[in-house]
Scaffold this motif. Structure first.
Motif, PDB file in Angstrom:
ATOM      1  N   ILE A 189     -14.229 -46.317  -7.491  1.00 18.12           N
ATOM      2  CA  ILE A 189     -14.211 -47.746  -7.800  1.00 18.12           C
ATOM      3  C   ILE A 189     -15.575 -48.404  -7.564  1.00 18.12           C
ATOM      4  O   ILE A 189     -15.831 -49.487  -8.095  1.00 18.12           O
ATOM      5  N   ASN A 190     -16.447 -47.760  -6.788  1.00 18.11           N
ATOM      6  CA  ASN A 190     -17.800 -48.282  -6.647  1.00 18.11           C
ATOM      7  C   ASN A 190     -18.661 -47.946  -7.864  1.00 18.11           C
ATOM      8  O   ASN A 190     -19.706 -48.557  -8.072  1.00 18.11           O
ATOM      9  N   GLY A 191     -18.207 -46.981  -8.652  1.00 23.53           N
ATOM     10  CA  GLY A 191     -18.948 -46.603  -9.848  1.00 23.53           C
ATOM     11  C   GLY A 191     -18.504 -47.345 -11.094  1.00 23.53           C
ATOM     12  O   GLY A 191     -19.150 -47.229 -12.145  1.00 23.53           O
ATOM     13  N   LEU A 192     -17.413 -48.103 -11.011  1.00 25.28           N
ATOM     14  CA  LEU A 192     -16.929 -48.850 -12.167  1.00 25.28           C
ATOM     15  C   LEU A 192     -17.779 -50.100 -12.376  1.00 25.28           C
ATOM     16  O   LEU A 192     -18.241 -50.717 -11.406  1.00 25.28           O
ATOM     17  N   PRO A 193     -17.991 -50.506 -13.623  1.00 20.07           N
ATOM     18  CA  PRO A 193     -18.749 -51.742 -13.860  1.00 20.07           C
ATOM     19  C   PRO A 193     -17.959 -52.955 -13.392  1.00 20.07           C
ATOM     20  O   PRO A 193     -16.724 -52.941 -13.348  1.00 20.07           O
ATOM     21  N   TYR A 194     -18.684 -54.016 -13.025  1.00 18.81           N
ATOM     22  CA  TYR A 194     -18.006 -55.264 -12.695  1.00 18.81           C
ATOM     23  C   TYR A 194     -17.234 -55.754 -13.920  1.00 18.81           C
ATOM     24  O   TYR A 194     -17.669 -55.579 -15.056  1.00 18.81           O
ATOM     25  N   VAL A 195     -16.086 -56.378 -13.673  1.00 18.66           N
ATOM     26  CA  VAL A 195     -15.249 -56.860 -14.770  1.00 18.66           C
ATOM     27  C   VAL A 195     -16.019 -57.862 -15.633  1.00 18.66           C
ATOM     28  O   VAL A 195     -16.626 -58.812 -15.112  1.00 18.66           O
ATOM     29  N   ASN A 196     -15.996 -57.632 -16.936  1.00 17.67           N
ATOM     30  CA  ASN A 196     -16.560 -58.582 -17.887  1.00 17.67           C
ATOM     31  C   ASN A 196     -15.580 -59.742 -18.038  1.00 17.67           C
ATOM     32  O   ASN A 196     -14.495 -59.582 -18.592  1.00 17.67           O
ATOM     33  N   ARG A 197     -15.957 -60.904 -17.531  1.00 18.63           N
ATOM     34  CA  ARG A 197     -15.051 -62.055 -17.524  1.00 18.63           C
ATOM     35  C   ARG A 197     -14.772 -62.594 -18.926  1.00 18.63           C
ATOM     36  O   ARG A 197     -13.873 -63.429 -19.093  1.00 18.63           O
TER      37      ARG A 197
END
Length: 514
Positions: A189-197
């Motif tokens: 989960i640290n490798g996932l991109p931040y959610v595109n709002r």
């Protein structure tokens, strides 16, 4: 054009690879929704963001947020003509999802996931309305959904992906590669991109100040109500962890219902990076941690707060979080003060009942005395509490219900003596497939069809019209009396407590803030 404006995050200049669909709780084509705001579908947005980063043109259709009916939602999907339609299946919305799926163009491939798909995969695969279903994804979907968008044939090598064999009619599933299956099922989960709002039509959002906000602003003669933000912070929802170590019998996140899920917590630096990113891009200054338990383990709290202190989070932001009563009970006053200094504004607690007997049946590992002790310490430090309560739990007696009403009023009385406020959010019990209590009910002779017969309940007849307005998405029932108390009494009590809470929301802190 209306279709394109309701589709969040997609590039209208290119063909669509997928539309991710959050089904409405009811058919709003028959009765308009009354909620002004619903929680964003962060899990779906994570998957859409990952797929977008992998090069696919995807969008989110949040039919609940937009108040769409079944016909309009299906028409939007058909008109935008994606290669795939993807749905998160939840027990209360399954019928809406199935009705939408039934109306989709046969050229659109269907994939599904979510708690209901995980708990009852064979039932979903056998539903004739899901006849275009090409992939049922069990568990966290980011990596496997992207692989399916690349080529449906990848499903044969993906763990936890099921489909119905068109020839034999039997269930088929991917054959996992032991070298990659762990990462596929539980991504870093640290490798996932931040959610595109851009995928979330209602997040960030402008929030209304809570009673605790008003009280604290007045008592400090300064703060966010005096800085020009009279209508509240710009807020965003965020997830700090995945998985839950507890086994509350009614909860879809119970560890026994999710043996495949490894509990993972995002690193403090990763979380703080997202906070700062949302502030820089949108001006967000308040955050809600909506994972199962952000403040659910002492070690995690210590690690996160050390980093929050180092980055001066409390000087820049405020935040709310989910918490665990028995964990917070072990926190010292110094540790509570550190939470306040780091910006904690309100903690959401699963209090559930004022009856110790019912709490034991729920496997909550708390009692009413502990809850009141923890609540008193939190509000004394200026931390607001939002408590969730369940009425009508299996085996609940009239005495148990009376104890819960008394417990809620005791908590309100505690709040009246302190700067922090306590809000009670009360629900009628409804069983979710896969949970421990579901298994117990099935063993006791209940049929799955009975337990899945979700219907909306109009509580306005109990004189709580305006107080029920923001609860539109929560007033659901399967219409079964599971304890000794008649459903009519359960619902009348729910409406009574909700009306009392509504009146407190209108009056608590207003005089102090004036």
């Amino acid at each position: 054009m209306r279709h394109l404006t309701l589709l969040s995050g997609a590039d209208p200049a290119h063909p669509l690879d997928a539309v991710f669909v959050n089904a409405p709780l009811r058919d709003y084509g028959l009765r308009p929704r009354t909620n002004d705001y619903t929680l964003p579908v962060l899990g779906m947005a994570y998957i859409a963001t990952y797929a977008q980063r992998a090069g696919f043109n995807v969008g989110v259709l949040d039919a609940e947020a937009h108040g769409l009916g079944v016909e309009e939602a299906a028409q939007i999907i058909n008109d935008t003509a994606p290669r795939w339609a993807a749905m998160n299946l939840l027990a209360p919305t399954y019928e809406m999802s199935a009705r939408i799926a039934e109306k989709l163009d046969p050229q659109i491939a269907l994939m599904v996931g979510g708690h209901h798909a995980k708990a009852m995969p064979d039932r979903v695969l056998a539903d004739p309305r899901m006849r275009h279903l090409k992939a049922l994804v069990l568990g966290e979907g980011e990596l496997r959904v992207a692989a399916l968008l690349e080529d449906v044939q990848h499903r044969r090598e993906l763990p936890g992906v099921l489909w119905r064999d068109p020839v034999l009619g039997s269930r088929a599933g991917g054959v996992a590669d032991p070298c990659t299956s762990g990462q596929m099922l539980g991504p870093d989960i640290n490798g996932l991109p931040y959610v595109n709002r851009a995928f979330l039509p209602q997040d960030p959002y402008r929030a209304v100040p809570t009673p605790t906000d008003r009280r604290l602003a007045a008592s400090r003669a300064a703060g966010w109500l005096t800085t020009g933000a009279a209508h509240g912070h710009l807020e965003a929802n965020i997830v700090g962890s995945r998985g839950c170590p507890y086994n509350c019998t009614f909860c879809g996140a119970a560890w026994s219902a999710n043996p495949d899920v490894k509990i993972r917590v995002r690193s403090p630096e990763n979380i703080i990076g997202e906070l700062d990113s949302l502030n820089a891009r949108y001006g967000v200054t308040a955050f809600r941690f909506v994972d199962d338990l952000f403040l659910g383990a002492k070690r995690v709290i210590d690690e996160q707060m050390e980093a929050f202190t180092r980055h001066r989070i409390g000087d820049r932001y405020v935040w709310d979080a989910t918490g665990r009563i028995n964990v917070l009970d072990r926190c010292t006053d110094h540790e509570l003060e550190r939470l306040v200094a780091n910006g904690l504004r309100e903690v959401a607690l699963g209090i559930e009942s004022g009856s110790d007997r019912v709490l034991a049946a729920m496997d909550k590992r708390i009692d009413a005395e502990m809850t009141e002790r923890v609540a008193q310490r939190l509000v004394a430090h200026g931390i607001g509490v939002k408590g969730y309560f369940i009425l009508g739990f299996p085996g609940e007696s009239s005495d148990d219900l009376t104890a819960t009403v008394r417990h809620i009023r005791n908590l309100w009385a505690i709040a009246d003596q302190h700067p922090g406020d306590i809000r009670a959010s009360v629900f009628e019990f409804r069983p979710y497939p896969g949970t421990p209590v579901w298994q117990t009910l099935i063993k006791d002779g209940y049929k799955a069809d009975e337990l899945l017969a979700y219907g909306d309940v109009d509580l306005t007849q109990d004189g709580a019209e305006e107080s029920m307005r923001q609860r539109d998405e929560f007033n659901f029932s399967v219409g079964i009396q599971f304890g000794d108390v008649p459903l009519e009494e359960i619902r009348a009590t729910l409406a009574l407590l909700t009306r009392e809470q509504y009146e407190r929301n209108r009056t608590t802190g207003l005089e102090a803030a004036a």
